[in-house]
Every structure is written in C-alpha cells, then in structure tokens.
Design a protein around this motif. Structure first.
Motif: not given
Length: 260
Positions: A148-161, A246-252
């Motif tokens: 679940c660690v990589p899935l948690f990081l998806v949640s992190v990057i979505v809220i970060h974005c 989501f990292y790329t989308l948020g950064l752009l």
C-alpha cells in the motif's frame, strides 16, 4: 535547491503539528488494541482477542488509512498561499519546480515515517495485549503495508497537486480529493458490474485495490487484493503511474498560477 530542501526539512522537524499528529495517531492505534485486550479478558471464549483479528482488521482498513494523507500534506504545505509566504521563496530565486518537488519530497518522507511508526506501535501493542495467533498474520500485515505504500503516495500526490492549483483548502480536502480518490473509483466499480471495461478501469483505482478483500474460512486469513504476486506488483505499477500523472499535472498548472 539543496538549501531550500534543508530549510524545509528543518521547518518540518520543528513543526509541532507533525508530532501532534504522529503521537496522536500512535495513541489511537494503541488504544484500539488495549481496548480489545481488556474486553477479551472480561469475556469467556471471546473469539477476537488475538493478533489474527487485530492484524486482519488493520489490513481491511487500508483504504480508510488513505485519509491520513490529508492532514500530513496540510502540515507540510503550511498554508503557504494563505500566509503569502510562497512568493518570498520565489523572490529568493527558488523556482516553482524546486518548490513543488521539495514539498512533495517532504510529504513522502514524513508520510512513510509516520506509517512505519504508527504500524509499529499497532503491532507491538497487539502482541502485548492480545493472544499471539502466529507469525503468518504478521507477515500478511507487513505485506499489506508494503503493497500500500505506493498507493498511499498516489493519495499524497493528489492532495499535493490540488493544494498547489486551488486556493480554498476546504474545497481541496472535502470536495476534489474525495471525488478523485473515493467517489469516482466507487462509481466506476458500481458501473463495472454491468459494463466490463469500466470494471477493468475501476480495478486499477487505489481506493478499490485497497478495499478489495475476502475471507478464507478454512485458514482464517484475510485474502487481500495484493495476496498474489501479480496483484502485489500491480500496486507498485499503479502507484508509479499515479504519482507521475498527478505530479506532472500539478506542476504544469502550478507554473501557470499567479502567486499573490
């Protein structure tokens, strides 16, 4: 950039919010096992006062644990836009890409550290308070956490974005994150019962992956989505792709946002 990373690391190390959240969460999970153990001691032939039940319950709650990403990201983010401090970093020559990356790096580090410490507190308290059902259930729990660690990081990057492209924090937390991470996957899963392609898409959503499990009566084990090697690898593939998207989308979008 190294100096900015150091300053963010220093700020987060000395942030009371991080420690309040960590120790509060550890106290809560310890309380769960303490309460279960006390209840088991007061009941004859109580079937749930053991590590099998405790660890299986933790595994089955992984989708709920995604929510812990919300306060963690908020603490690291530090309401930069609200307090108008982000423009100071930019005026010092730090690029938006560096700011965006550093914040995400801190979020990942703190999230993983918190996950490890909270899980450790849960496991130790379970062994102290409950009957030991065998190492097989501990192995299942550890495998669940790793998957679940990589899935948690998806949640992190979505809220970060979302924090970097939207102004209203309440809107970010209550509406957009919930829609992206919980509502849409659930709706796709429901629609997938009649439309096969939607069901296939739904099976790759982190929320659905974490929430899919069954119970084997013969072995008394929780069969999670990542119990097989193929599904275990799938968690990492989904996690990597989700983070990149989501990292790329948020950064752009952050690069186009006006900093007031």
């Amino acid at each position: 950039m190294i100096n900015y990373i150091k300053s963010e690391f220093y700020r987060n190390i000395h942030s009371k919010g991080n420690y309040i959240f960590l120790f509060g969460s550890m106290a809560f999970v310890i309380f769960l096992n303490v309460a279960l153990g006390m209840f088991a001691n007061g009941q004859v032939n109580f079937p749930y006062g053991n590590t099998r039940f405790s660890f299986s319950s933790f595994c089955a709650s992984m989708s709920f644990i995604m929510i812990i990403c919300l306060p963690l990201v908020s603490i690291v983010y530090g309401q930069e836009f609200k307090h108008h401090t982000l423009k100071n970093s930019i005026s010092y020559g730090i690029s938006r890409s560096q700011i965006y990356f550093t914040k995400f790096l801190m979020e990942c580090i703190i999230s993983i550290i918190n996950l490890i410490l909270i899980s450790t507190a849960y496991i130790i308290s379970a062994y102290i308070m409950l009957e030991n059902s065998g190492v097989i259930y501990l192995n299942d729990l550890i495998r669940s956490i790793v998957a679940c660690v990589p899935l948690f990081l998806v949640s992190v990057i979505v809220i970060h974005c979302l924090y970097f492209i939207l102004e209203n924090e309440t809107t970010v937390v209550v509406v957009y994150w919930a829609i992206i991470m919980m509502v849409i996957p659930k709706l796709l899963s429901m629609a997938g019962r009649k439309i096969e392609v939607l069901g296939k898409i739904a099976s790759y959503m982190p929320f659905n992956i974490m929430g899919a499990y069954s119970y084997d009566e013969s072995t008394k084990r929780m069969i999670m989505n990542w119990s097989t090697q193929e599904e275990f690898i799938k968690c990492f593939v989904v996690g990597i792709i989700g983070v990149l998207v989501f990292y790329t989308l948020g950064l752009l979008l952050f690069k186009k946002r006006e900093i007031k």
